[in-house]
Enzyme design. Structure first.
Site: not given
Lengths: 876, 388
Positions: B96, B153
């Site tokens: 991320e 993500d």
């Protein structure tokens, strides 16, 4: 192997998914046959029409003979759903006020260039009160607020006065229309449908265009039932045929086909059983194909309907029409038909996505060589093709006994790999070099592969290579850096205790073993030691050298097959080498070499100044004992009693099954793919009705069997994939010509690039830079020692190949896949075209042996010395 | 500095990545907040004004108009080798963070730094046997890959960054990489045809219906909404719009407790949203990103933003909220987090962003600093009216 197949599958999934997208885009661009979208009031009375009769089966729309030739087309309907309001015009006409009639006609024509005055202009209702002229003028000029104010003023002056019924009705309609259109133009669809539901609307007050608008708003706000109801109300009203056809087309653009089918079923059918929607059958079938591609429809398209669309698509100037048929056939796994339609689409100017479909059809038909060419030719317009080009050749490059690959093909593969910094391509070239005993070259490619995509099998290959090259520092750094993560890598220094045969390269290097090698004729069969045929013992053609040596391949992955030579004992490893503390960061970095485009959006933006970056904040101490990593299995040294520290989340046991071996979650595309072992290797194996959805895995393997595709240590190559049950008859394109029969996408307009001349080693400073292509040009020898199980002979029906190179490549490929009959067939067809090289003669000999034709095999081997061409012995 | 604990340390047997955020220990609700929560609230009619959202397709390249923020960010968190350091979390890195760094480099038109970031990312995190990224890298451990699982993500952020970079710099190599990751996300991380539509799993392993009794479990902050508008550039065959819609619908169904805020982890078993088992039922370091992503994409309706706007008003955008009580479970601690609340109020009320909230006033850690600069970027791209 698994990784590559997964990628190929993803690629095909991509195709399967993209096709609907294309189709959907097509469906949304319907041109509607609606020259005069007349209001219901202007239509003939419903009683004058045949009674609506639902079609017996919505899927069966009898085609009108002229449909395919001349599908009904008409002017597009305005996107906002508005059309001319003829109310004022009709009012003036009824009053006989011709000046105003003409002015109004001019106004409407100006607003709606395609509009023509209604033929029944002077046949309407009797005129209203002439003293309403001023109101009608305001009405005609859309000054509704002023009109309302004027009416209110009149009512105040004359309390008993009421506007005529005609004016009141039309005013109400216009207000409703303006309100709805206002919402529509502002994109306030939810407000629009809320308004319609709250205030209600009288279908009598809404013209067909407004109803379309309302229905579309319902559809776009996911109120499908209401949308269907509104469309249905149009069909049940007295709307004329163009409006009815347009209603279906409008509905197809915004609703799922399952819902549209309800509307189609409500259509009228004439005495001959012909649906009133037959004139737009092409559009309906197109939408049905699109629905099928979207998985919104389960049933295949009936043959008669498909035939109508095919007839239309054949001559349609839009290449997406034959393209749609092609994708349909691809989806139904009718790859031969898909291939033909993709070709047709390309001939009509189809784009790179069509070429992508063509390439995948070829791949499904096991025409890998042609796939490679098409993908390469179309790599620049579409990155999907570039990826396919990399992946399709990856399998061949990573075979244990790689097939002959022409130097120019290797060179262009290397250039593409370098241009796009492909970890997949780099590891493929690395394994190819490794299996060709070119360790210096392999090192260069493995370094890039580990920089770009350091998966377990790649790091493993890199470590093997560095050990071969005796670059101890790098080797032990890898052992320590990936300790705890890549068991296969660490297994190099903690052997599994099973016997593994030497690699062909090891054999060549081991002079001591040479005397033990088996001789057939004058030829020393490489890899054949230590078979020492007892004097006088009959030759057993079914026993390979490896079997004779007591080796069962890949036994370490299936304990039932293998045996341990000895009880496991901790290997003696210098503690100064392992385990030692190491900076865990992978330091390898290599940039892509693709030339930057001349102009990019970035050139118009302010480039950031190069300010300082942070120094790495952590410099140790680095631990000596590995932590348990969630998702990773046991380390090899655990069998000696060593253990690992708990993982970051507290786990203290190896993960079983590992995340790499986990079962795909239900509902993912991944889950629709067959398990690797059950996956058909070719489309032919899948069969016309067999195979799972989204099966795409014919693309081939990565580098090897075993954990994450990692091969056994001393045989760092792959298991030959199952033999293809070839059953295809077609033309085949050669690398030089590429077009035999009908073109397959390498038409003159295709963006064929000149073959680049590049070094096969990645960087210029490397000493192998100039020599590598020729090194690659000498293919690794065919060492059939790992080919163990005679394959049931299969009769290949290959596409006709036009040149010796392709046939040689095919023979190698089939041999590696253990399809010996197919390999022989390719060699026989090649024989009239060119002399048989040593390698190919070996393929012939070993194929014959595996087919239990020992005498012919002996003859083949006996003539080895008399052939020319590259050979293992000669080149090493 | 407060002692930070990892969210998942207490969930040791739950496989899967957690967003690399940190939480502070639970502290008693502050008197001021209590007073605020106890104060009588005047009933007010729901605001039904349409939101002034801008959902146009916007390129990220060169969009950051405050280059000084980028320079400071680089100097503080990006190493010379291209590693984004989570300074508040043991100097680890994660997919991320690499994705955020790459996105910011593109927005700042800093190709050299982007190349460092991408080079480090692929050389150190792409160790899986698929096209996804291992989510956590810890320089203090052997091996540094602390978990072979991915975090969707992170995968999406990196794929998005590669997509933007390929468009902005015209680099086909980046497009190839972007497509490979994006297709893999669509293939392995999306569960299609659920009651919510196409659901995004937080990771390949550990969160599906087969993995947990309350599965599928999702993390609504993993829906990186602005990415889904751009990923069709490289993987048009994936139903990104469907994924957006499922995220919006799942968010609408996850208005828990008195504040209507979503929890960090949400169970969607049988199509019903509820706080996931085994996780603190809190709105915290993960979910705080939801309004950022919504606003950055320019999508959503009041029903999606209102709970966050209320949180911004009630808690000043400073509180981790216990969902069941609606009270503050702890404070976020650093001021960077408040920028998100300010952005939410910009969206719902048109309230100008406080200049003071947009810049740091002293040393801060990676995560709040990242959120702050992302708010700057999102506002510059989508809500310039709030920056006047």
């Amino acid at each position: 192997m698994f990784a590559l197949k997964s990628r190929l599958q993803a690629g095909v999934v991509a195709i399967a998914l993209l096709a609907p997208g294309l189709a959907f885009a097509q469906a949304q661009s319907f041109i509607v046959d609606m020259p005069n979208a007349a209001a219901p009031a202007a239509a003939p009375a419903p009683a004058a029409r045949p009674a609506p009769t639902p079609a017996a089966n919505p899927a069966e729309i009898a085609a009108r003979p002229d449909v395919a030739q001349a599908p009904l087309r008409a002017a597009p309907i305005l996107g906002d759903g508005e059309g001319p309001d003829e109310s004022a015009l009709r009012y003036y006409a009824q009053l006989g006020q011709m000046d105003r009639v003409n002015v109004e006609i001019e106004r409407l024509v100006r607003l709606y260039p395609t509009w023509t005055p209604p033929l029944d202009l002077f046949n309407g209702e009797p005129p209203g009160n002439p003293d309403e002229d001023v109101y009608w003028e305001l009405f005609a000029s859309d000054k509704i607020a002023e009109l309302q104010a004027a009416l209110d003023a009149r009512k105040r002056e004359e309390p008993n006065w009421q506007p005529s019924h005609d004016l009141a009705t039309k005013l109400r309609r216009k207000e409703l229309r303006m309100r709805i259109m206002s919402f529509w133009k502002e994109g306030r669809l939810q407000d629009l449908v809320d308004f319609v539901k709250k205030d209600g609307y009288n279908a009598d007050d809404a013209d067909v265009e407004m109803l379309w608008t309302i229905a579309e708003a319902f559809a776009k706000t996911k109120q499908t039932t209401d949308a269907v109801s509104v469309y249905m109300s149009i069909l049940k009203s007295g709307a004329d045929q163009p409006a009815r056809l347009a209603t279906i087309q409008k509905a197809m653009a915004v609703l799922r086909m399952n819902d549209v089918e309800k509307l189609i079923a409500a259509g009228r059918v004439d005495a001959n059983g012909v649906s009133e929607f037959a004139p737009i059958m092409v559009d309906i079938v197109r939408a049905r194909i699109s629905a099928y591609l979207h998985d919104e429809r389960v049933e295949k398209i009936p043959a008669n309907e498909l035939a109508v669309f095919e007839e239309y698509a054949k001559t349609a100037p839009d290449p997406n029409q034959p393209g749609l048929v092609a994708w349909y056939f691809y989806k139904t796994k009718t790859f031969r038909d898909a291939l033909d339609w993709f070709k047709l689409s390309l001939e009509h100017g189809g784009d790179a996505m069509i070429a992508h479909g063509l390439a995948h059809s070829l791949r499904e038909l096991d025409m890998r060589r042609e796939t490679e060419e098409v993908a390469y030719a179309w790599r620049e317009p579409l990155v999907n093709n570039l990826i396919l080009f990399i992946d399709i050749l990856e399998r061949d490059l990573t075979l244990e006994f790689p097939p002959y690959i022409e130097p120019e093909r290797l060179a262009r593969y290397a250039k593409v790999t370098m241009d796009v910094a492909s970890g997949e391509g780099a590891q493929a070239l690395a394994w190819y070099a490794y299996n060709s005993c070119q360790y210096e070259v392999a090192e260069q490619w493995f370094q890039r592969a580990v920089a770009w995509f350091p998966k377990e099998a790649t790091v493993y290959g890199y470590a093997l290579t560095e050990r071969k090259l005796k670059r101890d520092k790098i080797f032990w750094d890898l052992m320590n850096r990936y300790d705890g993560l890549f068991g296969k890598v660490v297994e190099i220094i903690f052997p599994d205790g099973y016997y593994h045969p030497p690699t062909p390269c090891d054999e060549m290097a081991n002079q001591k073993l040479r005397p033990m090698q088996q001789k057939i004729g004058n030829y020393v069969v490489p890899g054949s030691y230590p078979v020492a045929q007892p004097a006088g013992a009959p030759f057993n053609p079914n026993m390979t050298a490896a079997q004779a040596a007591g080796y069962v391949p890949y036994a370490q992955y299936a304990g039932d097959y293998g045996y341990r030579q000895q009880a496991p004992e901790p290997p003696k490893i210098d503690r100064k080498l392992f385990p030692v503390a190491i900076d865990p960061e992978n330091p390898l970095r290599y940039a892509a070499t693709a030339a930057p485009p001349a102009s990019t959006p970035a050139k118009f933006a302010q480039a950031a100044p190069q300010g300082p970056l942070q120094r790495e904040p952590y410099h140790g101490p680095y631990p000596l004992v590995a932590d348990r990593v969630p998702g990773v299995g046991a380390m090899p040294y655990e069998s000696y009693g060593f253990t690992l520290l708990p993982g970051w989340n507290g786990i203290n046991k190896p993960t079983s099954p590992t995340y790499a071996a986990q079962i795909a979650p239900a509902g993912t595309l991944w889950a629709t793919e067959l398990p690797e072992k059950d996956r058909p290797k070719t489309a032919m194996q899948a069969g016309s009705g067999g195979g799972g959805a989204m099966v795409a895995g014919a693309g081939g393997g990565s580098i090897a069997a075993g954990v994450n595709g990692a091969p056994p240590e001393v045989a760092p190559t792959s298991v030959p994939v199952a033999a293809p049950a070839a059953n295809t008859q077609s033309s085949v394109s050669t690398p030089a010509v590429r077009v035999v029969g009908t073109p397959i996408g390498v038409a003159p307009a295709a963006p064929v690039q000149p073959t680049p001349v590049v070094p096969a080693v990645p960087t210029a400073p490397q000493p192998q830079a100039s020599a590598a292509p020729s090194a690659y040009g000498a293919p690794a020898t065919v060492q059939p020692t790992a080919i163990l199980t005679p394959q049931a002979p299969l009769t290949p029906q290959l596409p006709e190949a036009a040149d010796a190179g392709t046939l040689a490549q095919r023979a190698m490929q089939f041999f590696n896949e253990k399809n010996y009959a197919a390999a022989l067939d390719a060699l026989d067809r090649r024989a009239p075209l060119a002399r048989e090289t040593t390698e190919l003669r070996m393929v012939r000999g070993w194929s014959l042996l595996h087919l239990q034709r020992p005498e012919e095999a002996r003859k083949a081997f006996a003539t080895l010395g008399g052939t020319s061409g590259q050979s293992l012995q000669g080149s090493r | 500095m407060k002692i930070r604990i990892l969210i998942a340390l207490s969930l040791s047997l739950i496989a899967g990545p957690l967003a690399a955020q940190t939480v502070t220990p639970v502290i008693p609700v502050g008197a001021a907040v209590q007073q605020q929560m106890m104060a009588p609230q005047a009933p007010s009619a729901p605001d039904t004004r349409p939101l002034a959202l801008d959902a146009r397709q916007l390129s990220l390249g060169g969009a950051l108009k405050t280059p000084e923020l980028w320079q400071a960010y680089k100097a503080a968190f990006i190493t010379e080798s291209g590693r984004v350091v989570d300074t508040g979390n043991g100097l680890v890195s994660h997919s991320e963070g690499q994705g955020y760094g790459m996105l910011l480099a593109i927005a700042a038109n800093d190709r050299a730094t982007f190349d460092r970031l991408w080079g480090w990312t692929r050389a150190n995190l792409m160790v899986r046997d698929d096209q996804l990224l291992a989510w956590r890298w810890d320089p203090t451990r052997r091996p540094a890959i602390a978990d072979i699982n991915d975090a969707s993500d992170g995968d999406i952020l990196v794929a998005w960054a590669l997509t933007e970079a390929s468009e902005f710099w015209g680099d086909v190599a980046l497009k190839v990489a972007a497509r490979r990751i994006a297709v893999e996300v669509g293939r392995k991380l999306v569960v299609y045809k659920t009651k919510f539509g196409a659901l995004l799993l937080p990771a390949v392993s550990g969160f599906a219906a087969e993995d947990r009794q309350d599965g599928p479990v999702v993390n609504l902050s993993y829906w990186v909404f602005p990415a889904f508008a751009r990923l069709p550039l490289v993987a048009p065959e994936i139903d990104w719009r469907g994924i957006v819609q499922s995220g919006l619908d799942a968010l609408k169904a996850s208005h828990f407790g008195v504040g209507g805020l979503p929890t960090e982890w949400v169970s969607l078993r049988n199509g019903v949203a509820r706080p996931a088992d085994g996780f603190p039922a809190q709105f915290g370091y993960n979910a705080i990103r939801i309004p950022l992503y919504l606003a950055w994409a320019g999508i959503g309706e009041r029903v999606h933003y209102d709970p966050f706007a209320k949180w911004a008003k009630d808690f000043g955008g400073r509180a981790v909220v216990d969902i069941s009580s609606g009270r503050e479970a702890s404070g976020f601690g650093e001021s960077g987090y408040q920028a998100i609340g300010a952005l939410a109020l910009c969206v719902t009320d048109g309230k100008p962003l406080d200049r003071g909230a947009l810049v740091a006033h002293g040393p801060e850690n990676y995560y709040p600093a990242t959120l702050r600069i992302l708010v700057n970027l999102a506002a510059q791209m989508r809500f310039p009216s709030c920056l006047r």
